[in-house]
Every structure is written in C-alpha cells, then in structure tokens.
Design a protein around this motif. Sequence first.
Motif, PDB file in Angstrom:
ATOM      1  N   VAL A   1       9.445  73.022  70.967  1.00  0.00           N
ATOM      2  CA  VAL A   1       7.883  73.256  71.089  1.00  0.00           C
ATOM      3  C   VAL A   1       7.795  74.815  71.570  1.00  0.00           C
ATOM      4  O   VAL A   1       8.558  75.024  72.794  1.00  0.00           O
ATOM      5  N   PHE A   2       7.833  75.756  70.642  1.00  0.00           N
ATOM      6  CA  PHE A   2       7.773  77.010  71.147  1.00  0.00           C
ATOM      7  C   PHE A   2       6.559  77.591  71.813  1.00  0.00           C
ATOM      8  O   PHE A   2       5.386  76.931  71.181  1.00  0.00           O
ATOM      9  N   SER A   3       6.580  78.663  72.568  1.00  0.00           N
ATOM     10  CA  SER A   3       5.256  78.989  73.198  1.00  0.00           C
ATOM     11  C   SER A   3       4.466  80.054  72.115  1.00  0.00           C
ATOM     12  O   SER A   3       3.210  79.925  71.817  1.00  0.00           O
ATOM     13  N   SER A   4       5.482  80.755  71.223  1.00  0.00           N
ATOM     14  CA  SER A   4       4.776  81.553  70.335  1.00  0.00           C
ATOM     15  C   SER A   4       5.766  81.476  68.915  1.00  0.00           C
ATOM     16  O   SER A   4       6.972  81.239  68.911  1.00  0.00           O
ATOM     17  N   ILE A   5       5.156  81.485  67.611  1.00  0.00           N
ATOM     18  CA  ILE A   5       6.049  81.506  66.306  1.00  0.00           C
ATOM     19  C   ILE A   5       5.580  82.899  65.908  1.00  0.00           C
ATOM     20  O   ILE A   5       4.252  83.083  65.324  1.00  0.00           O
TER      21      ILE A   5
ATOM     22  N   ASN B   1      10.854  82.286  74.523  1.00  0.00           N
ATOM     23  CA  ASN B   1      10.587  80.897  74.231  1.00  0.00           C
ATOM     24  C   ASN B   1       9.712  81.008  72.748  1.00  0.00           C
ATOM     25  O   ASN B   1       8.617  80.482  72.388  1.00  0.00           O
ATOM     26  N   SER B   2      10.318  82.060  71.946  1.00  0.00           N
ATOM     27  CA  SER B   2       9.794  82.373  70.429  1.00  0.00           C
ATOM     28  C   SER B   2      10.590  81.940  69.434  1.00  0.00           C
ATOM     29  O   SER B   2      11.821  81.951  69.567  1.00  0.00           O
ATOM     30  N   LEU B   3       9.893  81.689  68.339  1.00  0.00           N
ATOM     31  CA  LEU B   3      10.680  81.601  67.151  1.00  0.00           C
ATOM     32  C   LEU B   3      10.209  82.666  66.060  1.00  0.00           C
ATOM     33  O   LEU B   3       9.008  82.868  65.901  1.00  0.00           O
ATOM     34  N   VAL B   4      11.017  83.455  65.342  1.00  0.00           N
ATOM     35  CA  VAL B   4      10.837  84.510  64.932  1.00  0.00           C
ATOM     36  C   VAL B   4      11.636  84.446  63.586  1.00  0.00           C
ATOM     37  O   VAL B   4      12.538  84.101  63.241  1.00  0.00           O
ATOM     38  N   LEU B   5      10.857  84.494  62.396  1.00  0.00           N
ATOM     39  CA  LEU B   5      11.053  84.408  60.783  1.00  0.00           C
ATOM     40  C   LEU B   5      11.021  85.806  60.273  1.00  0.00           C
ATOM     41  O   LEU B   5       9.943  86.467  60.247  1.00  0.00           O
TER      42      LEU B   5
END
Length: 786
Positions: free
Chosen positions: A372-376, A410-414
Amino acid sequence: MLERVCRVLEYKKMKEQLIQHVASSLGRQKVEELLPSNHLEEVIHWQNGTFEGAKVLRLKGQAQLGGIRDIRMSVKRSQIGGMLQATELLDIASTIYGGRRFKKFIETMVFEEEVQLPILAELVEQIEPLTDVEREIKQAIDDHGHVLDSASPTLRTIRHQIRSFEASIRSKLESYTRSSSKQKMLSDAIITIRNDRYVIPVKQEYRTSFGGIVHDQSSSGATLFIEPQAVVTINNQLREAKAKEKQEIEKILRELSEAVAVEGEALIQNVKMLAEIDFIFAKALYSKEIKGSQPKLNDRGYIQIRKGRHPLIPADEVVPIDVELGHDYTSIIITGPNTGGKTVTLKTIGLLTLMAQSGIQIPAEEESEMAVFSSIFADIGDEQSIEQSLSTFSSHMVNIIEILKNVDHNSLVLFDELGAGTDPTEGAALAIAILDDVYQRGARVVATTHYSELKGYAYNHKGAINASVEFDVKTLRPTYRLLIGVPGKSNAFAISKRLGLDNNIIDKAKSQISSETNKVEKMIASLEENQKTATNEREEAIKLRKEAEKLREELISQLNALEEEKAKLLEEAEEKATEAIGKAKAEAESIIKELRKIQKENPNIKEHELIDAKKRLEQAEPKLTKKKKSPIKNTKQHELKPGDEVKVMTFGQKGHIVEKINDKEYQVQIGIMKMKVAVTDLEFIDRPKPIEKKPLATVRGSHANHVKMELDLRGERYEDAMLLVEKYLDDATLAGHPQVSIIHGKGTGALRNGVQQLLKKHRNVKGIRYGGMNEGGLGVTVVELK
C-alpha cells in the motif's frame, strides 16, 4: 496527479467492468466515486469485505439484493413536508423489504450456519426492519403504483359512486348507439371521452337532435362530439366524484409521506448500509469474473505478483507475469524491443496496485502480496501536448519533473521509455541520473528503456535488477513472458536474417559492433537460456511435487480407511468373544457352586482344590486387546494331536486339542469352553507327557450314595436332555461309578442318536453299548466310565 495516473493506467476502464456487477444505482454511485486508499488499515478492511462477499457467493451462489432503490431524495423531500407520489412510496417499501430480506439472509448464515462474516454482519445489524411503514404502503398501493380502494373507507365509497355514475352514463349512451333510428345520426356507434366527459360522435346535420353540449369536432367538421342533455347531469356528478377521489388520494399519500418522514433517518441509514453491501458484492462478482484472489498487504513497499494478469486483456490472450520488487532490489529495468510487452508489464504492475488499494481482488494466484503506497506515479505513453507545442521528450520531462517533486520512500514510480526522444548518449545518461535520484529517495521503481547503457546500470548497481520480455526469433513474435534477472537483447540481426537480408550485410554490420558489446549480447543470450531452463525445471518440479502430494493424500486416505475397517472388525470380534466368555464364566460359576455344595456334603474335599479350580477357570477367560495381531506361526511342522497344548491367536489364550475335525479345523478346549478353530489360527506350544490318572477315592465313597446308576431322559426336550447327560456323567465320575445306564427310549431315534454322539466325544467315557435283553435293549445305552 492521481487522476492522471488513473487515466494512463486505465483505472477508469477497469471500473467500467466493475460497474456491470452492481445491483442498484446505489452500488453504481459507489463504484463511480471509488478511488484507491493509501491507508493500510482501510485497504485491509476493504479487502476483507470483498473476501466475505466472495465467500457468500461461493457458498450460496448469489446475494439477495433485489428490489433496492436509491430513495434518499424522496425521503428528504418527505422530511421537509413534501408529498410523495405512489411510485416513490412503492420504491421505499421495496427497499425496506430488500434490506430486511438481505439482513435475514446474512443472519441465517452467521448464526445458524456459523459462517464467519464479521463485516457483513456489522453492516446488516444497522439495517432497521421498518415493517410498519412497509405494511402501510403495501396496504394502500398496489404493485403498479395505483392507490387501492382499501386505502381508506372514504376512497372505497367514492370509487363505488364513480363506477355507478359511469355505468349509468354508458347505459344511456348505449341506448343511442343501439337505436336503429339514432344510429343513422351518428358517425360511428361508439362512446368516447372528450374533456373527461362521455360523448358520442354525431353528424353535423343532426346536432340539434340530441341537445346537450358540443365538446369537440373532427378535423373536417363533419362530426361533432356531443354530450347529450340526458347525461349532462350524471357527467357533472361523475366529475365531482372524481375530484373527491383525487383529494382523498392526496390525503392518503400525504399520510404515508408523513409516516416515511418519521422514519427518515433510519431509512437513510438503511440506504447507506445497502449501498456499501451492493458495492462489496459488485467487487466480489468482478473478482469471480477475472478469477481474482485476495492479496496479502503490507506497508513496506514489497510486491510479489504470482501469475498476474492484466484484467483488460481477454483471458485467452493475456500472458501471466511473475514480479517481485522491494526486497533484494527496489528497481527493475526492463529492456527489449518495441511491441514486446514492456508497457503492458508496466501497466499490469500499476493497475494491480491500484486495484489492491481499492479493495478489489487482483487477477493473480493465491499468496500474491501487494504494498500500500502513499503515492503512485506513472509516466507512460506518448502524451505530446500540441497546445503547448511540446515535443515527446519535453512532454515526458514535464511529467518526470512533477514526479520528482513529490516522490518519497513510500512511492511507486513507473517510467516508460525513460530518456527516450533525444540523443541516445544524453538520454541514457539522463535516465541513469533520474533512476539514481529516485533510488536515493527510497521509492520503488519499474522502468522500461531501449538504452543498452541501462543494462549495465542494473547489473552493477545495488538495489536494481535487469528484466526483459521474451522474444521468439523463430516466429518473429514476442511471447510477452517477463524474465526477471535477464536483460533484453537486440534481435535485429536475427530478425533481419529470418526476413532474408543478405548474410554479407549482416556480417558487415556485426563487425561494426565492439567486442565488448558482443560479449554483453552473448552473456545476455546465456542468461536468457539459463533462465528459461530454470523456469521449465521449476515448473516441472512444482508439477511433480503436486502429483506426489496428491498421491500421498490418497494413500493416507486409503490407509485410514483400512485402519478403520480393521478396528471395526476387531471390535465386532471382541464383542462376540466377550459374549461367549460371559456365558462360559456363568457356567464356570455354576460349577463352582456345585463343587462347594459337594464340599459341604463331603468334608474330605480340600479348600485349596476349589481355589485352584476357580483360578484355572479365570485363566480360561481371554484377555482382549485392540493391539495388532502377531503373525501366526506355522503349525504344519507339528502334526497336532489330541492333548497338544496350543495358543488360539484370535483370543491370545492357551488351550489343548480335543480332536481333529478335518484337515483345516480342530476342536480346541480353552478352560471349560470348546470351540472349532482353523489350523491357521493355532500356534503349537507343547505336547505334555502322559501322566497316570489318580483315583478319585476322596469323593467316591460318600458321593456314590447320591448318584443313581441310571439316568432317565424320557419326556425331556433334546437340548435339556444333552445338558442332563453332561452333568450326570460328571456326577457319576465323581461318585466313582464304573458303569451307568442312560434311558432314552426308542421313539424316532433322534434322542438316542444325540446321546450316543455326545457319549462318543465325552472325555470321561471309555465305551458305550446298547442294553441287553434284560437291560432295556435299544431304549438304553450302557456307558463304561474311565
């Protein structure tokens, strides 16, 4: 930012699939408003709710959610004094019924069937039954939204008057339409309505023949619709009655609206709970459609997707992928040619993350885990802005700059095609710098690229790993399988060769590439082959393990069944043996009592002899256990003879051979009990030496006076006679009689034959013969005792 991410990851399209499974507009609204949450506890609660919905569908096949409507606007209007229409009240009654029915459905599962549904149970607990309001509405309004005559006594009376007036009007008008003299004045022999009044169509030239009021005329003017003077008064009365009916209906509807207003807050609460329930079951039904599973959840940034599938790609076309991120490495660099599936992989990871954080089960195998990320953040596709006159590179950089402003640990970066659209050398350097910056902030990154420099970056950089999408050179098509740990290699030469490009040109092209690049390509090819082999071997090992586990379970099941059958058979045998032993003990006790009686009459019998006799009788009782049988020893090496000491394996008791019945059975005596035993159930123990028989002088003297020299069986039943003979022989032996006579008579010969058969087998009988001429002949058997 989140809105843009949802758009590029096709989150809205996923919601369009989800919305197909709602049961009401309440659920539709919930789906339309749905956005991912970044709070772990909330996401876990949502996922658990979906899991409970899926459990209900699995156990019951459906959820009873019919009849639910969004009645909130109607309820609020009633609360401010508005009058609701009959259809609105009917929707309210239907929603009350639907909520009460679903409440009962869940409570039955929870309390009677003991199914664990804590979230659904809590929701239905807040639903108020409101049966009184529902009953009032159903008693006043039918299923088509019409107010019933029974809604009030006044309405019933008014409607009775209306039907009476209408019948009277029709009767008078029909007299015109049926009259032969009047029919020629009518354009058509029918009764119709104009301005809510009954009229007849009259030809223009006969308008004065009927009198009354003209309400309308045809377009040609040839026909006038006239209300004859004869029905004007009744029509007026009918109109007044209908006005009263309308007023009474409004009164009824207003009273019902007031009843709804009183329970307004409870109704609003019911709708809120039902909306949440509808939303939960929509997610559960969608999960069933995409074959989803509930993922494990964490807030550590760890992702492990097992056989994940993009939900928007048809099931017969999608290729599952395995992805792990956030443990040994936090960055995945996917390289390879275009149309190979790199972008689909990126979108699959992003969309599955959004689904998990929305409480929706993901299309992947069990035991998958999502963070569970705070930001995507996502920079995917060519989003060139014509209005801003930005190039592809500039457009991507605008997005990346905005991402770098907000990214944290706490981020997921694509990133899709990171650094593309500019000079390859500069683009590669810029991509490496961007990846370094995001890595330093602790975010999780998945990036696709064409640049070979990034292969080396992932290979040499701690916390990053290469990946590629497999390409089949033989078919010139990508397989879309994601290979973690293997960088993508260029297939330009192989593809060109397959398409027919001259080998000289290909060789010349190869010579232009440095030796280091060739080494890298060979290393990639080796890694790819090893990865493919390892994957195949792993799948084969998993298959074999599953087969072995299945076989093991089957064997255990068969073994348990055999053990149960064995235990059952042993228990039955023990019950039968216990019953036989009980009878034997009772008989033994009877003998002991007889011996004590004899001792009283003859003091020469010693007490210890009686004790020894009883001890021997007790030892004759088998000690039964439920232990496994010991293997039976072979008795063929010993030719069993009468008198041999043996062990009966079924009972675990010792006895001695009385006689051989046939090659397979012997008669064995255990204590005072004789039985037929199979030779396979006997274990030879010993063959005792012959011992001299001691005379029974101690009892013969005195006991002889009490035992007669003959036993008369005439008139006795066969079974009773056999028992009397047994006891008489024992008594005669104890009395010391050398010879006795048994009188059985001639008769049919059955008693005589039975007595002689018993005598031939008795241990105390030396010989038998029929009586002589003076001894009774064939009616007497003379017995010589040992």
